[in-house]
Design a protein around this motif. Structure first.
Motif, PDB file in Angstrom:
ATOM      1  N   ARG A 219     -16.682 -49.081  14.651  1.00 43.54           N
ATOM      2  CA  ARG A 219     -16.281 -48.986  16.046  1.00 43.54           C
ATOM      3  C   ARG A 219     -16.953 -47.795  16.730  1.00 43.54           C
ATOM      4  NH1 ARG A 219     -12.431 -45.592  17.173  1.00 43.54           N
ATOM      5  NH2 ARG A 219     -11.464 -45.820  15.152  1.00 43.54           N
ATOM      6  N   ARG A 220     -16.884 -46.648  16.050  1.00 45.76           N
ATOM      7  CA  ARG A 220     -17.497 -45.460  16.655  1.00 45.76           C
ATOM      8  C   ARG A 220     -19.003 -45.589  16.710  1.00 45.76           C
ATOM      9  NH1 ARG A 220     -13.413 -42.078  13.666  1.00 45.76           N
ATOM     10  NH2 ARG A 220     -14.956 -41.946  12.024  1.00 45.76           N
TER      11      ARG A 220
ATOM     12  N   ALA B  26     -19.955 -47.772  19.525  1.00 45.26           N
ATOM     13  CA  ALA B  26     -19.777 -47.091  20.811  1.00 45.26           C
ATOM     14  C   ALA B  26     -20.926 -46.124  21.073  1.00 45.26           C
ATOM     15  CB  ALA B  26     -18.453 -46.349  20.839  1.00 45.26           C
ATOM     16  N   LEU B  27     -21.326 -45.403  20.031  1.00 39.89           N
ATOM     17  CA  LEU B  27     -22.409 -44.432  20.205  1.00 39.89           C
ATOM     18  C   LEU B  27     -23.736 -45.139  20.479  1.00 39.89           C
ATOM     19  CD1 LEU B  27     -21.544 -41.833  17.433  1.00 39.89           C
ATOM     20  CD2 LEU B  27     -21.523 -41.441  19.887  1.00 39.89           C
TER      21      LEU B  27
ATOM     22  N   ARG C 295     -24.155 -48.041  21.792  1.00 43.34           N
ATOM     23  CA  ARG C 295     -24.098 -48.619  23.125  1.00 43.34           C
ATOM     24  C   ARG C 295     -24.415 -47.552  24.177  1.00 43.34           C
ATOM     25  NH1 ARG C 295     -18.277 -50.491  24.472  1.00 43.34           N
ATOM     26  NH2 ARG C 295     -18.161 -48.228  24.433  1.00 43.34           N
TER      27      ARG C 295
ATOM     28  N   VAL D 144     -16.290 -37.921  15.446  1.00 43.31           N
ATOM     29  CA  VAL D 144     -17.543 -38.530  14.990  1.00 43.31           C
ATOM     30  C   VAL D 144     -18.023 -37.882  13.694  1.00 43.31           C
ATOM     31  CG1 VAL D 144     -19.973 -38.740  15.598  1.00 43.31           C
ATOM     32  CG2 VAL D 144     -18.235 -39.092  17.322  1.00 43.31           C
TER      33      VAL D 144
ATOM     34  N   ARG E 113      -9.761 -32.573  14.305  1.00 41.60           N
ATOM     35  CA  ARG E 113     -10.353 -33.207  15.486  1.00 41.60           C
ATOM     36  C   ARG E 113      -9.494 -34.320  16.040  1.00 41.60           C
ATOM     37  NH1 ARG E 113     -15.361 -32.146  12.595  1.00 41.60           N
ATOM     38  NH2 ARG E 113     -15.943 -30.172  13.534  1.00 41.60           N
TER      39      ARG E 113
ATOM     40  N   GLU F 164     -14.835 -44.935  28.214  1.00 38.27           N
ATOM     41  CA  GLU F 164     -14.854 -45.903  27.112  1.00 38.27           C
ATOM     42  C   GLU F 164     -15.441 -45.289  25.855  1.00 38.27           C
ATOM     43  OE1 GLU F 164     -16.960 -49.198  28.741  1.00 38.27           O
ATOM     44  OE2 GLU F 164     -15.148 -50.130  29.560  1.00 38.27           O
ATOM     45  N   LEU F 165     -16.519 -44.521  26.030  1.00 40.43           N
ATOM     46  CA  LEU F 165     -17.136 -43.887  24.863  1.00 40.43           C
ATOM     47  C   LEU F 165     -16.125 -43.005  24.143  1.00 40.43           C
ATOM     48  CD1 LEU F 165     -19.632 -43.095  23.157  1.00 40.43           C
ATOM     49  CD2 LEU F 165     -19.999 -41.237  24.763  1.00 40.43           C
TER      50      LEU F 165
ATOM     51  N   ASP G 160     -13.387 -45.019  22.427  1.00 41.57           N
ATOM     52  CA  ASP G 160     -13.831 -45.614  21.168  1.00 41.57           C
ATOM     53  C   ASP G 160     -13.922 -44.565  20.074  1.00 41.57           C
ATOM     54  OD1 ASP G 160     -14.025 -48.296  21.738  1.00 41.57           O
ATOM     55  OD2 ASP G 160     -16.000 -48.093  22.685  1.00 41.57           O
ATOM     56  N   LEU G 161     -14.445 -43.407  20.427  1.00 42.13           N
ATOM     57  CA  LEU G 161     -14.620 -42.359  19.418  1.00 42.13           C
ATOM     58  C   LEU G 161     -13.265 -41.875  18.906  1.00 42.13           C
ATOM     59  CD1 LEU G 161     -17.537 -40.218  20.884  1.00 42.13           C
ATOM     60  CD2 LEU G 161     -17.621 -42.051  19.218  1.00 42.13           C
TER      61      LEU G 161
END
Lengths: 368, 376, 576
Positions: free
Chosen positions: B8-9, B12-13, B15, B220, C79, C102-103, C106-107
């Motif tokens: 998922r992450r 997202a990155l 994208r 991340v 985190r 959104e980024l 998602d993260l």
């Protein structure tokens, strides 16, 4: 006015030379390229493998192979025994050239009939293959001549070849003078265009613009340091050429340095023009790269200008490096005289006037 | 430290990175415009085959025999002959670079031909300041001279003295055109520059704009960070590679005999090493300007000089030869020349592929090691 | 009662290749449900401390614990519950508002139903719902700040770290942000807010006051302020020049610090000193001394060792500039457009010789654009800018010889030493030989640059950088000086020193045009223009502007109050 320009020049040189990193950036590439290029940038073919597919078992083919294997081009001889071997040797780049002697080779030679050797060459590297083929042909021709003379037959005609300015076709003599031109190109552009871009980014350019200095003075203040740096580098390379690589300097130093002034002016024009179009060092860097790369590739250094399509040759007239590389090589190796030099010098002058004029105009305009 | 990857992450990155690429004109210029421009410069600008060699001719002997020989020179498609009055004039022309060499037919040429047992000498003077061209002067004059000898013998009904001849046959490239191997090789140089320039900028850009700090403070992981930089730029690079090959084949008319699948595999491995190097530099330097400059020095010059693209590696001193083994471009040049001209020659391609794989793993691995989850 | 969330224990941080530690022996405890202010001038170590708490830097020695976790050995868990907004907000400017959100969602694993409701709540909260498709780079400073906050709030943080959220944001947006953060704190978050604005300290429940990497105070702001209790006074009913009165007052040994405040002069006395004798100060017949509530800034100045005194060594060195009170700087319908956006919109003003003229407004209001057009660094889209009757962009260099310019961003050569910079700029202005040597030496003495002569400016503290920049701008004794945000980011003591110099040179007849986003600095100017969104919304003397908004309930408004009500009046007018 002179004292103001002097302040600019002193400041520029201090900025370039007192920081270790930027000093290193000016000097290290010179020595690195000076040590690497003359050895690496050679189109000569040495230390290659000669592959032989000998279907003949007479003495003549063995004699010829022995002569060939003594040539500098070949340090190894690879014996092949079948067509399959031959194909593999070329395909897998085990050898650049395979000589195939037909089964009746020796018999034909001894009987005084013409005999043909087939040379299979790797066309993937056609230039090297052609050069190797030239070596082979020379050796075979010498053998022919020798046999004719031995049999007391007349040799109808003879080609006597002399190479002037470079009797042994030593690549170093081609490369070192070219390096003088190439390395000064890169640093002159970096010193002018990147330093202006850096001043823009750091805001010091505004400080210059609000001071009583005029755009003209600022341009002079950028050009002269570039000239000093480039000439310093050129001197290092010239000295290395003469004292380390032992290339005799034939021409006049005065002419060489004199034309260098015009060359750097032309470059400074390009450098300032690039910098006047760029807001950041990043853009200036891409700009310099987009100028330097074609300038070097089309300079006549990697391959002669006359091999290019005619339209490109005309376009290449705008490339100052193309003119200057001829000047350096001709003065260095051939003692080109002042009168003949003018033919290559006036384009530089035209380019310098054009680019400096455009840069000056852009500097005034870009304030908006 | 284990660095698990959350799809998922990562998605997202990637994208985000793709959006940025699509919106950034400079990435697009570097990936699509620069390569085509460079390809044309390489394609047209670098040509090692002299097709119009300027040659001077001094006929000190103006006999019919001498003229017959001169006709052979004039007839050569490779030579553009200008006649001069005397040697001095031609010497000067050669110093000024107006001719690349000249042939002197001496005064006693015809006489020596007629004299039994005499050898008629011809003097060829070539400008050695450009060794490759000097070689061509010799080869082309030799060809014309040989033709003249045969022609003369045939006209007189004589058999030429029996001689050994060597008949060349260039495989893969029958007319021995240098651009057929220079253009595939130049694609290597171009991809090196593109790969290094693109990636050297991206991580440095995140640092400079302060967005890296925000990313690092989020959950991340290191692997996600690295992959999100590699994958989108890999896609961009491979598109750019296929575009270059297309331009080379369609517009520059270079024959292509290999398989696109092989090209894709080898190209991917090479991009892996190139992007890896760029990422490494930009991770270590964190400054767009220094990273770009270092990338060019570490990638462009070695690729140009030491990859065997123009210059023969085996002719270099052994120390430098040993060094070329460390340059990924070397393997890609070999692979590209083979794929274009020879097709799928497995031993060559496998060997190059393995070395490229090693290089890719090395650079990406080193970048992973150097990627910090902290600001120091 | 609130519980402790962050423990800092003797934290020390030394960066490689730096002699001085960035942080030295810092111990403190931060609590849930409170706003802790990290207060201090630039370079005090605020950002370093933020990064240490976020696990982005490792301490050289000492211990940090956030909710029982060590940020270095256990970063992954940490985190999950830290929200961090770096300086400049950490947004992707080429991504839209929604794409940025959104980024980060998602993260941080904010998905599905929760995501929809969170986005809705945050967009409402930050009032960004109308701008979801706009690129972050195209947002105003205040909107960027809110988006940065929204991104940092995704995923239920327990600790919110905000690094200089107020920089580059207009006072109205800053007030809104404070309101939002107070709401968050009420929900139990721990918020750390770093700032160089001392007045923001008073809005925090808890402050860590830092200077030069050291903690000089921690606790409630009122506690520090009470130290100067009974020592803060105002001179009211002043006749004559308040600036000159302030200078006279600052020369007195018993006065530790002083500023101009509206119609009055505010003074802080040294501890244990005798009450001030107003008669000796020549404050006028109606002047009176009134005790006032101490401010955080008063205490801070004391903690730093007091203000700089009233005399400007620079002014003493300058020869008086002769001349009458003609208009020397003039803007007529000055307009600059970048695309559709008017950075400066029909601006008119005139500055007379020997005057301090201030352009006042938040960052991004268009002050610098106006300024750059006056100096000839930008071409106006329309209108004219004249300095001594010349258009500087095209004028001869003699006109520019009369000018001194200090840019907003530090613009001296970072690759030259301090001495070389001074030499270069004096040389560029045509000084040479003995005159040049004297000018350089004079500047070195006035600005106390001796210890730094052979170092490069990038190793200097911001205060010394600004001193060097001012030195380079005035070395050739110009008759007009342009100063673009000369005091931005510097500590309050250096700020006072700068204003002492500015006041001093004006007394000699030099004209000063200055921009600032510190509203209180307006008080030092003879006349000011308030700039908002490219327009001048009001102009006049500080008194006139304050009187314009004064009401019965609020008879003596601060310049910030004046600014806010003038902006509100302006926006109401334009919307109706």
């Amino acid at each position: 006015m002179l004292s103001r320009i002097a302040s600019l020049i002193v400041k520029e040189l201090q900025g370039l030379l007192q920081d270790r990193q930027s000093r290193a950036l000016l000097i290290v590439p010179v020595f690195l390229q000076l040590a690497l290029f003359p050895f690496a940038a050679t189109l000569e073919v040495k230390n290659n493998t000669l592959a032989v597919f000998n279907e003949d078992n007479g003495g003549e083919s063995i004699e010829l192979v022995q002569r060939l294997s003594r040539a500098q081009a070949f340090t190894q001889v690879l014996d092949l025994h079948s067509e399959v071997d031959l194909r593999r040797a070329i395909d897998n780049q085990e050898a650049l050239i395979v000589l195939r002697f037909p089964s009746d080779f020796s018999r034909a030679v001894l009987a005084g009939r013409p005999a043909a050797i087939q040379a299979i060459l790797d066309g993937r590297r056609s230039n090297s293959a052609q050069i190797v083929f030239g070596y082979v042909q020379q050796i075979v021709q010498d053998y022919n001549d020798e046999r004719t003379t031995n049999r007391g037959g007349p040799q109808l005609s003879k080609l006597v070849v002399r190479y002037w300015f470079n009797p042994n076709l030593d690549y170093v003599r081609h490369i070192v003078p070219s390096l003088v031109a190439i390395i000064t190109t890169i640093s002159a552009l970096i010193v002018t265009s990147l330093s202006v871009a850096r001043e823009r980014e750091q805001g010091t350019f505004d400080q210059l613009l609000v001071s009583p200095l005029t755009p003209g003075m600022i341009m002079v203040g950028k050009t002269i340091p570039a000239m000093l740096v480039a000439m310093g580098q050129a001197t290092i390379i010239l000295s290395a050429g003469v004292f380390v690589y032992r290339i005799p300097f034939q021409g006049s130093l005065l002419l060489l340095y004199g034309s260098m002034v015009f060359y750097i002016l032309a470059l400074a024009g390009f450098g300032l023009l690039i910098s006047s179009l760029c807001a950041t060092q990043q853009q200036a860097f891409l700009g310099v790269f987009s100028f330097v790369m074609p300038a070097i590739l089309l300079s006549g250094f990697p391959s002669p200008v006359e091999n290019m399509p005619v339209w490109l040759q005309y376009l290449d007239w705008l490339n100052p490096l193309r003119h200057f590389i001829v000047i350096v090589k001709s003065v260095f190796l051939k003692d080109l005289g002042a009168a003949a030099l003018l033919r290559h010098l006036w384009p530089l002058l035209v380019i310098a006037v054009g680019t400096l004029g455009a840069a000056n105009w852009m500097f005034r305009r870009r304030l908006g | 430290m284990s660095t698990p990857v959350s799809m998922r992450r990562l998605y997202a990155l990637c994208r985000k990175e793709t959006w940025q690429i699509l919106r950034d004109p400079s990435s697009n210029i570097i990936a699509f415009l620069l390569p085509v421009v460079m390809l044309f410069i390489f394609g047209y600008g670098i040509n090692l085959d002299s097709t119009a060699l300027r040659l001077g001719l001094v006929l000190e002997d103006t006999s019919p025999e001498a003229r017959r020989f001169a006709d052979n020179l004039y007839g050569s498609p490779y030579l553009r002959v200008t006649a001069g009055q005397n040697r001095r004039e031609m010497e000067q022309a050669m110093i000024e670079g107006k001719v690349r060499g000249f042939v002197v037919v001496p005064v006693d040429f015809a006489e020596q031909l007629r004299r039994p047992g005499g050898t008629a000498p011809l003097l060829v003077v070539a400008d050695g300041s450009e060794p490759n061209t000097a070689n061509f002067v010799q080869n082309y004059v030799f060809g014309a001279w040989n033709g003249w000898l045969k022609q003369r013998a045939a006209e007189r009904g004589e058999t030429p003295p029996p001689a050994i001849s060597v008949e060349p046959r260039f495989w893969f490239n029958p007319s021995a055109e240098s651009r057929n191997y220079l253009i595939p090789g130049s694609i290597t140089i171009i991809m090196t520059v593109i790969g290094a320039l693109l990636t050297s900028l991206v991580i440095a850009r995140e640092w400079e704009r302060g967005t890296m700090e925000a990313l690092l403070a989020s959950p991340v992981t290191r692997a996600e960070l690295l992959l999100s930089k590699l994958l989108p730029y890999y896609a961009l690079g491979i598109l750019s590679l296929f575009m270059c090959v297309g331009v080379a084949v369609v517009l520059l008319r270079v024959p292509f005999r290999g398989s696109l699948l092989v090209l894709w595999v080898v190209g991917s491995l090479f991009l892996g090493s190139g992007l890896g190097l760029g990422l490494l530099l930009s991770t270590v330097l964190r400054n767009q300007f220094n990273a770009a400059q270092a990338a060019l020095n570490a990638a462009f010059l070695p690729a140009l000089m030491l990859s065997g693209f123009i210059y023969e590696i085996r002719s270099m001193p052994e120390v430098i030869q040993a060094f070329t083994y460390l340059i990924p471009a070397r393997y890609f040049v070999t692979a590209m020349q083979t794929i274009f001209q020879a097709g799928s020659v497995w031993p060559v391609l496998l060997r190059s592929g393995l070395f490229l794989l090693a290089a890719a793993l090395f650079f990406v691995g080193l970048t992973a090691l150097k990627t910090r989850r902290r600001l120091e | 009662m609130s519980e402790a969330l962050v423990h800092l224990d003797a934290v020390r941080k030394v960066f490689p290749r730096s002699k001085q530690p960035a942080l030295e022996g810092l111990s403190a405890v931060l609590f849930r449900g409170r706003i802790t202010g990290l207060i201090g001038p630039d370079g005090a170590g605020k950002t370093t401390l933020m990064r240490l708490m976020a696990g982005l830097l490792a301490p050289t020695s000492g211990r940090i614990q956030v909710d029982g976790l060590d940020p270095i050995s256990d970063p992954a868990k940490l985190r999950e519950f830290i929200g961090y907004m770096p300086q400049k907000f950490g947004l992707y400017e080429d991504l839209s508002v929604m794409e940025n959100l959104e980024l980060h969602a998602d993260l941080r694993g904010v998905l599905g139903e929760e995501r929809i409701t969170t986005f809705k709540r945050l967009l409402e909260f930050t009032d960004l719902s109308r701008f979801t498709t706009r690129f972050a780079g195209k947002l105003s400073g205040g909107m960027k700040q809110k988006l940065g906050l929204a991104c940092a709030l995704l995923g239920h943080p327990r600790l919110l770290l905000l690094d200089e959220p107020g920089v580059g944001v207009d006072p109205i947006s800053r007030r809104e942000l404070w309101k939002m953060v107070h709401e968050l704190v009420a929900q139990g978050l721990a918020v750390v807010w770093s700032t160089a604005y001392l007045e923001e300290a008073e809005l925090c429940q808890e402050v860590l006051l830092m200077n030069d990497g050291k903690l000089i105070f921690s606790g409630q702001p009122q506690e520090l302020t009470s130290r100067v209790h009974d020592r803060s006074w105002q001179i009211r009913g002043v006749t004559g020049s308040r600036r000159q009165l302030l200078a006279r007052a600052l020369r007195r040994p018993e006065v530790m610090d002083g500023v101009i405040q509206g119609h009055n002069v505010r003074l802080v006395l040294r501890p244990g000193s005798a009450p001030l004798n107003l008669g000796e100060l020549d404050a006028g017949p109606r002047a009176g001394l009134v005790p006032v509530t101490p401010r955080f800034e008063d205490a801070f100045i004391e903690a730093l060792g007091g203000g700089p005194g009233g005399d400007s060594a620079l002014a003493q060195k300058l020869a008086p500039v002769p001349g009458n009170h003609d208009t020397v700087v003039e803007a007529v319908d000055l307009t600059k457009k970048f695309g559709n956006f008017a950075a400066t919109d029909h601006v008119n003003f005139a500055v007379k010789r020997g005057e301090i003229f201030g352009l006042l407004g938040p960052n991004g209001a268009g002050k610098s654009t106006t300024f750059r057009m006056l100096c000839g660094l930008l071409t106006p889209t329309s209108g004219t800018a004249r300095v001594m009757g010349f258009d500087l962009k095209t004028s001869a260099s003699q006109a520019r010889q009369q000018l001194g310019y200090m840019a907003q961003k530090f613009s001296q050569y970072s690759n030259l030493t301090v001495r070389q910079n001074l030499k270069f700029f004096s040389g560029a202005y045509g000084l040479r030989g003995e005159r040049q040597r004297q000018a350089v030496e004079g500047m070195v003495e006035i600005f106390k640059l001796h210890p730094y002569l052979d170092t490069t400016p990038d190793t200097l503290s911001l205060g010394f950088k600004q001193r060097l920049a001012l030195a380079c701008a005035v070395m050739h004794e110009p008759s007009i000086v342009f100063l673009d945000e000369p005091t931005s980011g510097v500590d309050p003591v250096t700020r006072r020193e700068f204003w002492t110099h500015i006041n001093g040179v004006v007394e000699k007849g030099v004209t000063v045009v200055v921009t600032t986003h510190f509203m209180d600095e307006a008080e030092y100017c003879d006349r000011i223009a308030l700039v908002f969104r490219g327009k001048i919304i009001a102009a006049g003397t500080p008194d006139q502007l304050q009187d314009q908004v004064a009401t019965k309930e609020h008879p003596d408004p601060s310049m910030e109050d004046a600014f806010i009500s003038l902006v509100e009046a302006e926006t109401q007018e334009s919307s109706s």
